[in-house]
Design a protein around this motif. Structure first.
Motif, PDB file in Angstrom:
ATOM      1  N   LEU A 126       0.846  -1.182   0.000  1.00 29.78           N
ATOM      2  CA  LEU A 126       0.000   0.000   0.000  1.00 29.78           C
ATOM      3  C   LEU A 126       0.891   1.245   0.000  1.00 29.78           C
ATOM      4  O   LEU A 126       1.887   1.289   0.730  1.00 29.78           O
ATOM      5  N   PRO A 127       0.557   2.245  -0.779  1.00 29.23           N
ATOM      6  CA  PRO A 127       1.419   3.431  -0.864  1.00 29.23           C
ATOM      7  C   PRO A 127       1.721   4.070   0.488  1.00 29.23           C
ATOM      8  O   PRO A 127       2.858   4.475   0.745  1.00 29.23           O
ATOM      9  N   VAL A 128       0.714   4.158   1.364  1.00 28.42           N
ATOM     10  CA  VAL A 128       0.948   4.799   2.660  1.00 28.42           C
ATOM     11  C   VAL A 128       1.945   4.008   3.490  1.00 28.42           C
ATOM     12  O   VAL A 128       2.705   4.575   4.290  1.00 28.42           O
ATOM     13  N   ALA A 129       1.993   2.685   3.295  1.00 25.96           N
ATOM     14  CA  ALA A 129       2.930   1.852   4.043  1.00 25.96           C
ATOM     15  C   ALA A 129       4.366   2.140   3.631  1.00 25.96           C
ATOM     16  O   ALA A 129       5.264   2.219   4.489  1.00 25.96           O
ATOM     17  N   ILE A 130       4.594   2.300   2.336  1.00 29.17           N
ATOM     18  CA  ILE A 130       5.946   2.601   1.860  1.00 29.17           C
ATOM     19  C   ILE A 130       6.344   4.023   2.232  1.00 29.17           C
ATOM     20  O   ILE A 130       7.482   4.275   2.653  1.00 29.17           O
ATOM     21  N   THR A 131       5.425   4.957   2.095  1.00 33.10           N
ATOM     22  CA  THR A 131       5.724   6.340   2.478  1.00 33.10           C
ATOM     23  C   THR A 131       6.120   6.419   3.947  1.00 33.10           C
ATOM     24  O   THR A 131       7.099   7.089   4.308  1.00 33.10           O
ATOM     25  N   ALA A 132       5.368   5.743   4.798  1.00 34.09           N
ATOM     26  CA  ALA A 132       5.657   5.773   6.228  1.00 34.09           C
ATOM     27  C   ALA A 132       6.975   5.091   6.563  1.00 34.09           C
ATOM     28  O   ALA A 132       7.650   5.470   7.530  1.00 34.09           O
ATOM     29  N   SER A 133       7.362   4.106   5.775  1.00 31.98           N
ATOM     30  CA  SER A 133       8.574   3.332   6.036  1.00 31.98           C
ATOM     31  C   SER A 133       9.828   3.975   5.466  1.00 31.98           C
ATOM     32  O   SER A 133      10.921   3.430   5.589  1.00 31.98           O
ATOM     33  N   THR A 134       9.656   5.142   4.843  1.00 34.44           N
ATOM     34  CA  THR A 134      10.758   5.841   4.189  1.00 34.44           C
ATOM     35  C   THR A 134      11.201   7.036   5.025  1.00 34.44           C
ATOM     36  O   THR A 134      10.376   7.801   5.520  1.00 34.44           O
ATOM     37  N   TYR A 135      12.518   7.188   5.162  1.00 35.43           N
ATOM     38  CA  TYR A 135      13.075   8.303   5.928  1.00 35.43           C
ATOM     39  C   TYR A 135      14.272   8.850   5.160  1.00 35.43           C
ATOM     40  O   TYR A 135      15.166   8.083   4.774  1.00 35.43           O
ATOM     41  N   ASP A 136      14.260  10.161   4.928  1.00 41.71           N
ATOM     42  CA  ASP A 136      15.328  10.796   4.145  1.00 41.71           C
ATOM     43  C   ASP A 136      15.540  10.103   2.808  1.00 41.71           C
ATOM     44  O   ASP A 136      16.672   9.905   2.349  1.00 41.71           O
ATOM     45  N   VAL A 339      -5.083  -6.298  12.111  1.00 48.45           N
ATOM     46  CA  VAL A 339      -4.852  -4.954  11.587  1.00 48.45           C
ATOM     47  C   VAL A 339      -4.579  -5.100  10.093  1.00 48.45           C
ATOM     48  O   VAL A 339      -3.911  -6.033   9.657  1.00 48.45           O
ATOM     49  N   LEU A 340      -5.092  -4.167   9.297  1.00 47.30           N
ATOM     50  CA  LEU A 340      -4.999  -4.247   7.840  1.00 47.30           C
ATOM     51  C   LEU A 340      -3.586  -4.561   7.377  1.00 47.30           C
ATOM     52  O   LEU A 340      -2.637  -3.866   7.747  1.00 47.30           O
ATOM     53  N   PRO A 341      -3.399  -5.592   6.546  1.00 49.05           N
ATOM     54  CA  PRO A 341      -2.059  -5.901   6.031  1.00 49.05           C
ATOM     55  C   PRO A 341      -1.506  -4.778   5.158  1.00 49.05           C
ATOM     56  O   PRO A 341      -2.255  -4.061   4.491  1.00 49.05           O
ATOM     57  N   ALA A 342      -0.179  -4.649   5.164  1.00 52.12           N
ATOM     58  CA  ALA A 342       0.480  -3.634   4.342  1.00 52.12           C
ATOM     59  C   ALA A 342       0.638  -4.088   2.899  1.00 52.12           C
ATOM     60  O   ALA A 342       0.729  -3.261   1.989  1.00 52.12           O
ATOM     61  N   LEU A 343       0.689  -5.395   2.673  1.00 47.18           N
ATOM     62  CA  LEU A 343       0.833  -5.932   1.320  1.00 47.18           C
ATOM     63  C   LEU A 343      -0.514  -5.841   0.606  1.00 47.18           C
ATOM     64  O   LEU A 343      -1.551  -6.241   1.149  1.00 47.18           O
ATOM     65  N   LYS A 344      -0.517  -5.301  -0.608  1.00 41.04           N
ATOM     66  CA  LYS A 344      -1.769  -5.072  -1.320  1.00 41.04           C
ATOM     67  C   LYS A 344      -2.617  -6.336  -1.453  1.00 41.04           C
ATOM     68  O   LYS A 344      -3.829  -6.313  -1.226  1.00 41.04           O
ATOM     69  N   ALA A 345      -1.987  -7.435  -1.841  1.00 42.09           N
ATOM     70  CA  ALA A 345      -2.748  -8.667  -2.071  1.00 42.09           C
ATOM     71  C   ALA A 345      -3.407  -9.152  -0.785  1.00 42.09           C
ATOM     72  O   ALA A 345      -4.571  -9.582  -0.784  1.00 42.09           O
ATOM     73  N   SER A 346      -2.692  -9.086   0.317  1.00 43.75           N
ATOM     74  CA  SER A 346      -3.260  -9.510   1.599  1.00 43.75           C
ATOM     75  C   SER A 346      -4.328  -8.538   2.069  1.00 43.75           C
ATOM     76  O   SER A 346      -5.341  -8.951   2.649  1.00 43.75           O
ATOM     77  N   GLU A 365      -7.146   7.425   2.754  1.00 44.88           N
ATOM     78  CA  GLU A 365      -7.019   8.877   2.910  1.00 44.88           C
ATOM     79  C   GLU A 365      -6.030   9.241   4.020  1.00 44.88           C
ATOM     80  O   GLU A 365      -5.738  10.430   4.228  1.00 44.88           O
ATOM     81  N   ALA A 366      -5.523   8.245   4.736  1.00 47.11           N
ATOM     82  CA  ALA A 366      -4.679   8.504   5.900  1.00 47.11           C
ATOM     83  C   ALA A 366      -3.296   9.010   5.489  1.00 47.11           C
ATOM     84  O   ALA A 366      -2.837   8.774   4.373  1.00 47.11           O
ATOM     85  N   VAL A 367      -2.656   9.695   6.417  1.00 39.50           N
ATOM     86  CA  VAL A 367      -1.295  10.191   6.204  1.00 39.50           C
ATOM     87  C   VAL A 367      -0.403   9.621   7.305  1.00 39.50           C
ATOM     88  O   VAL A 367      -0.837   9.455   8.440  1.00 39.50           O
ATOM     89  N   PRO A 368       0.838   9.280   6.977  1.00 39.87           N
ATOM     90  CA  PRO A 368       1.703   8.705   8.010  1.00 39.87           C
ATOM     91  C   PRO A 368       1.908   9.661   9.183  1.00 39.87           C
ATOM     92  O   PRO A 368       2.074  10.870   8.987  1.00 39.87           O
TER      93      PRO A 368
END
Length: 411
Positions: A126-136, A339-346, A365-368
């Protein structure tokens, strides 16, 4: 979305996923990567007790494929982050730890985590999962779950979803129950729960830089939208409608909703079980927006980090990317934590349950939640200011002081 029977509403029950097949966990690992990873003898993974059983099949599959043992060590969530930060520099920490994305600022600042090479796998999340997992600009977390607030509705009291905040209050009031709508606050406020309403007025905490990451130099909480939110918040408080009340704690809100004395409740998936156990005919709706913007809650992303001091980084990366980022494992983790899985297929499979689907729709619609260190300077002032406004303090002056205090603390 509405569900009428308790059995259907047990999160994850509709998935019907049995045990993880070993073959299902391993095909993504290339022979070359497996060969490099096999130079390690053991991978130590810190996880909480609830996740141990979910990871055992993946660990066994990895050992069978590479010969590398995976030692799953159960840790207390309350001390996991501090233990990791303290032990990694000494060389005594694990190769991998589970954790939350909002630890990232502290983990990166302390130099205890290493970037993860996701490659094309990033598109599977999910896009929000990758965005949240990214730093700098670098991915440091292999995400497995996304958690956010949503609006719970007692569908026996209110058959249809609200179209706006005002419509929600009108619908809730028409039921005649004590609480048309509930959101927990407490004497020190609760900005996490009120953030969707704040974002509806166009007042995020921080702006973003060119990489999409939060920028502490762009403090936006004090903008015109923030002051508009403060005025609205005041109108919902002690000197207004009284819908928002700092005497409403999480326990009070839960008791009222589960006893049928509240029509709507803004909360997270952690309270779904209590509502179902109480026999509530539960629906999960989008958060009713009080202004023109979407009511976007914070997203919290759970995942796994690689230790910067690990001597087995190749194996650790291989295990996470090619074994933990599979549908079988992510679904098993979902079933262990609901809790909702981060992987799209799951996530798509889990969303066959309308309760999960409801949270997923809001999560889109959520933001990290900001993970930058400056966020710590926001929390210390934010809730206190909101509580003061709810209790009748001047909204504009209080909000302006909040913004000034945060800016001063950030420097």
């Amino acid at each position: 979305m509405t569900v009428n029977t308790k059995n259907l509403l047990r999160l994850g029950a509709l998935l019907g996923v049995a045990t993880l097949a070993l073959a299902g966990c391993s095909p993504a690992s290339s022979d070359d990567t497996a060969g490099d990873a096999a130079s390690a003898s053991t991978l130590t993974v810190w996880i909480d007790a609830e996740r141990v059983d979910a990871l055992k099949p993946a660990a066994a599959a990895y050992t069978e494929k590479t010969g590398v043992e995976v030692d799953l060590v159960s840790k207390d969530n309350a001390t996991l982050k501090d233990d990791f930060i303290q032990q990694v520099p000494t060389g005594k920490g694990p190769d991998i730890t589970m954790g939350a994305h909002d630890w990232l600022g502290e983990l990166v600042t302390n130099g205890v985590v290493s970037p993860i090479e996701l490659g094309d796998k990033a598109d599977d999340f999910l896009p929000v999962a990758i965005t949240a997992s990214t730093y700098d600009g670098q991915v440091y977390e292999l995400p497995y779950a996304v958690e956010n607030l949503a609006l719970l509705r007692n569908a026996d009291l209110v058959p249809e979803a609200a179209t706006s905040y005002d419509d929600m209050i009108a619908k809730g009031t028409a039921t005649g129950v004590t609480y048309p709508f509930l959101v927990e606050q407490g004497v020190d406020g609760n900005p996490y729960h009120l953030y969707p309403f704040q974002t509806s007025f166009g007042a995020p905490v921080f702006g973003t830089d060119s990489t999409g990451g939060y920028d502490a130099a762009q403090l936006e909480i004090g903008n015109a939208g923030g002051e508009a939110f403060a005025a609205w918040l005041s109108a919902q408080g002690k000197t207004g409608t009284g819908v928002f009340n700092t005497e409403i704690t999480g326990d009070i809100a839960k008791t009222a909703f589960t006893s049928g004395d509240a029509a709507f409740w803004l909360t997270g998936p952690w309270n779904v079980g209590a509502a179902l156990d109480a026999g509530i005919n539960l629906a999960v709706d989008p958060i009713a927006a009080p202004s023109t913007g979407a009511a976007a809650p914070f997203a919290g992303v759970k995942g796994f980090f690689i230790s910067e001091q690990s001597e087995n980084k190749v194996a650790a990366n291989d295990f996470l990317v090619n074994y933990m980022a599979t549908e079988d494992v992510q679904t098993a983790l979902f079933e262990s934590g609901e809790v909702l899985p981060a992987l799209k297929a799951s996530a798509e499979a889990a969303s066959s349950d309308p309760i999960v689907a409801g949270f997923a729709a809001v999560g889109a619609e959520a933001v990290p939640m900001p993970a930058i260190p400056a966020m710590g300077q926001v929390w210390q002032f934010w809730g206190i200011a909101q509580a003061a406004i709810i209790n009748g303090e001047d909204p504009t002056a209080t909000w302006q002081k909040l913004a000034a205090d945060v800016q001063g603390a950030i420097g």
